[in-house]
Design a protein around this motif. Structure first.
Motif, PDB file in Angstrom:
ATOM      1  N   TYR A  35       0.844  -1.183   0.000  1.00 47.57           N
ATOM      2  CA  TYR A  35       0.000   0.000   0.000  1.00 47.57           C
ATOM      3  C   TYR A  35       0.892   1.251   0.000  1.00 47.57           C
ATOM      4  O   TYR A  35       2.017   1.236   0.501  1.00 47.57           O
ATOM      5  CB  TYR A  35      -0.881   0.064   1.258  1.00 47.57           C
ATOM      6  CG  TYR A  35      -1.941  -1.007   1.365  1.00 47.57           C
ATOM      7  CD1 TYR A  35      -1.664  -2.233   1.960  1.00 47.57           C
ATOM      8  CD2 TYR A  35      -3.220  -0.782   0.885  1.00 47.57           C
ATOM      9  CE1 TYR A  35      -2.638  -3.210   2.068  1.00 47.57           C
ATOM     10  CE2 TYR A  35      -4.213  -1.752   0.993  1.00 47.57           C
ATOM     11  CZ  TYR A  35      -3.905  -2.970   1.585  1.00 47.57           C
ATOM     12  OH  TYR A  35      -4.878  -3.928   1.694  1.00 47.57           O
ATOM     13  N   GLN A  37       0.698   5.186   1.429  1.00 49.30           N
ATOM     14  CA  GLN A  37      -0.072   6.046   2.328  1.00 49.30           C
ATOM     15  C   GLN A  37       0.494   7.458   2.284  1.00 49.30           C
ATOM     16  O   GLN A  37       1.600   7.721   2.757  1.00 49.30           O
ATOM     17  CB  GLN A  37      -0.067   5.502   3.760  1.00 49.30           C
ATOM     18  CG  GLN A  37      -0.980   6.282   4.684  1.00 49.30           C
ATOM     19  CD  GLN A  37      -1.096   5.674   6.077  1.00 49.30           C
ATOM     20  OE1 GLN A  37      -0.181   5.007   6.555  1.00 49.30           O
ATOM     21  NE2 GLN A  37      -2.232   5.867   6.727  1.00 49.30           N
ATOM     22  N   GLN A  41      -3.801  10.512   4.917  1.00 43.17           N
ATOM     23  CA  GLN A  41      -4.726   9.699   4.130  1.00 43.17           C
ATOM     24  C   GLN A  41      -4.685   8.242   4.598  1.00 43.17           C
ATOM     25  O   GLN A  41      -3.785   7.834   5.329  1.00 43.17           O
ATOM     26  CB  GLN A  41      -4.342   9.753   2.642  1.00 43.17           C
ATOM     27  CG  GLN A  41      -4.339  11.146   2.046  1.00 43.17           C
ATOM     28  CD  GLN A  41      -5.722  11.757   1.977  1.00 43.17           C
ATOM     29  OE1 GLN A  41      -6.691  11.090   1.595  1.00 43.17           O
ATOM     30  NE2 GLN A  41      -5.838  13.019   2.352  1.00 43.17           N
ATOM     31  N   GLU A  44      -3.507   3.174   0.415  1.00 46.43           N
ATOM     32  CA  GLU A  44      -4.061   2.978  -0.922  1.00 46.43           C
ATOM     33  C   GLU A  44      -3.391   1.776  -1.561  1.00 46.43           C
ATOM     34  O   GLU A  44      -2.164   1.707  -1.647  1.00 46.43           O
ATOM     35  CB  GLU A  44      -3.846   4.231  -1.766  1.00 46.43           C
ATOM     36  CG  GLU A  44      -4.578   4.210  -3.096  1.00 46.43           C
ATOM     37  CD  GLU A  44      -4.566   5.567  -3.777  1.00 46.43           C
ATOM     38  OE1 GLU A  44      -4.269   6.583  -3.119  1.00 46.43           O
ATOM     39  OE2 GLU A  44      -4.834   5.603  -4.998  1.00 46.43           O
TER      40      GLU A  44
ATOM     41  N   GLN B   2     -13.896   5.396  -2.616  1.00 44.34           N
ATOM     42  CA  GLN B   2     -13.436   5.525  -1.235  1.00 44.34           C
ATOM     43  C   GLN B   2     -14.595   5.707  -0.263  1.00 44.34           C
ATOM     44  O   GLN B   2     -15.477   6.554  -0.475  1.00 44.34           O
ATOM     45  CB  GLN B   2     -12.493   6.720  -1.133  1.00 44.34           C
ATOM     46  CG  GLN B   2     -11.802   6.868   0.215  1.00 44.34           C
ATOM     47  CD  GLN B   2     -10.791   8.007   0.223  1.00 44.34           C
ATOM     48  OE1 GLN B   2     -11.040   9.089  -0.304  1.00 44.34           O
ATOM     49  NE2 GLN B   2      -9.640   7.767   0.816  1.00 44.34           N
ATOM     50  N   VAL B 100     -10.526  -0.794   0.023  1.00 42.52           N
ATOM     51  CA  VAL B 100     -10.418   0.646  -0.177  1.00 42.52           C
ATOM     52  C   VAL B 100     -10.598   1.294   1.190  1.00 42.52           C
ATOM     53  O   VAL B 100     -11.629   1.090   1.842  1.00 42.52           O
ATOM     54  CB  VAL B 100     -11.477   1.168  -1.158  1.00 42.52           C
ATOM     55  CG1 VAL B 100     -11.306   2.682  -1.349  1.00 42.52           C
ATOM     56  CG2 VAL B 100     -11.369   0.444  -2.491  1.00 42.52           C
TER      57      VAL B 100
END
Lengths: 117, 111
Positions: A35, A37, A41, A44, B2, B100
Motif C-alpha cells: 500500500y 499512504q 490519508q 491505498e 473511497q 479501499v
C-alpha cells in the motif's frame, strides 16, 4: 520476528534515482499486499501477491513501479526514476490465507517513509 | 470508491464514548477496522462481513448495516490508549477486490 518487517525505515533519494523497499511478511503467510499512504490519508492499494504469484497490480500508479516476491516470502517494491509525487509511506501487509481480500485480517508493517528531493 | 468516514476528528476525555461511521456508495461484502498510531503500523481491530452482523471485544465493538452500506465503530469508556487514527477498509460486493480505505478519523483521548 513475530510481525511484518519492512526496511529501510526511512529512505531519502534524489529525483530520478531508483529505490528498492523490502518487506518480510509473517512466516507462513500466503498473501502479501503493498500500500501507499500519503500524509493524512488512508492506505491505498498498490499490488497483491499470493505466494509468488502477483495476482493484482491494478493499483501501481505507473510502469515505474515494480514488485516481486520470487520465493513466496520476502517481497521487494522497486520504484524507478523516482519523482517527488512518489514521496509517501509504503506499507506492506500479510495475511495467513487467501479467501478473497475481505475475509482475513491484514497484518501491517511499520512502513518505509520515502522522501524524494 | 473511497468510503466516507465521520467525524474527521474527535477529542474525548477518558471514560467517554465515541462512534465512528464509515459509509460507502457501493454494496459491500466486508468492512475492516484498523487503528494507527503516529509513525506506526495500522493494527487490525475487526472484520465484519455481509449479513449485518455486530462484533466486539473488550470495549470496542462495531456493526455493519448492509442495507445502508454503513458500518459504525463504537468505543466505550475510552482509555488513553485508544488515541490514534481509525480507518475503515471496505471490500465491494462484486468480490475479490482490494480493500479501499477511508481517510481516517483522528481520535484523541485526554486525561
Amino acid at each position: 520476528g513475530a510481525g511484518v518487517s519492512q526496511s529501510p525505515r526511512y529512505k531519502v533519494a534524489k529525483r530520478g534515482q531508483d529505490v528498492a523497499l523490502r518487506c518480510d511478511p509473517i512466516s507462513g503467510h500466503v498473501s502479501l499486499f503493498w500500500y501507499q499512504q500519503a500524509l493524512g490519508q488512508g492506505p491505498e492499494f498498490l499490488t497483491y501477491f499470493q505466494n509468488e504469484a502477483q495476482l493484482d497490480k491494478s493499483g501501481l500508479p505507473s510502469d515505474r513501479f515494480f514488485a516481486e516476491r520470487p520465493e513466496g516470502s520476502v517481497s521487494t517494491l522497486k520504484i524507478q526514476r523516482t519523482q517527488q509525487e512518489d514521496s509517501a509511506v509504503y506499507l506492506c501487509a500479510s495475511s495467513l490465507v487467501f479467501w478473497g481480500y475481505g475475509n482475513q485480517p491484514q497484518h501491517f508493517g511499520d512502513g518505509t517513509r520515502l522522501s524524494i528531493l | 470508491q473511497q468510503p466516507v468516514q465521520s467525524p474527521q476528528a474527535v477529542i474525548l476525555r477518558e471514560g467517554e464514548d465515541a462512534v465512528i461511521n464509515c459509509s460507502s456508495s457501493k454494496a459491500l461484502y466486508s468492512v475492516h477496522w484498523y487503528r494507527q498510531k503516529h509513525g506506526e503500523a495500522p493494527v487490525f481491530l475487526m472484520i465484519l462481513l455481509k449479513g449485518g452482523e455486530q462484533k466486539g471485544h473488550d470495549k470496542i465493538s462495531a456493526s455493519f448495516n448492509e442495507k445502508k452500506q454503513q458500518s459504525s465503530l463504537y468505543l466505550t469508556a475510552s482509555q488513553l490508549s485508544y488515541s490514534g487514527t481509525y480507518f475503515c477498509g471496505t471490500e465491494s460486493d462484486s468480490g475479490n477486490t482490494p480493500l479501499v480505505f477511508g481517510k481516517g478519523t483522528r481520535l484523541s483521548v485526554i486525561a
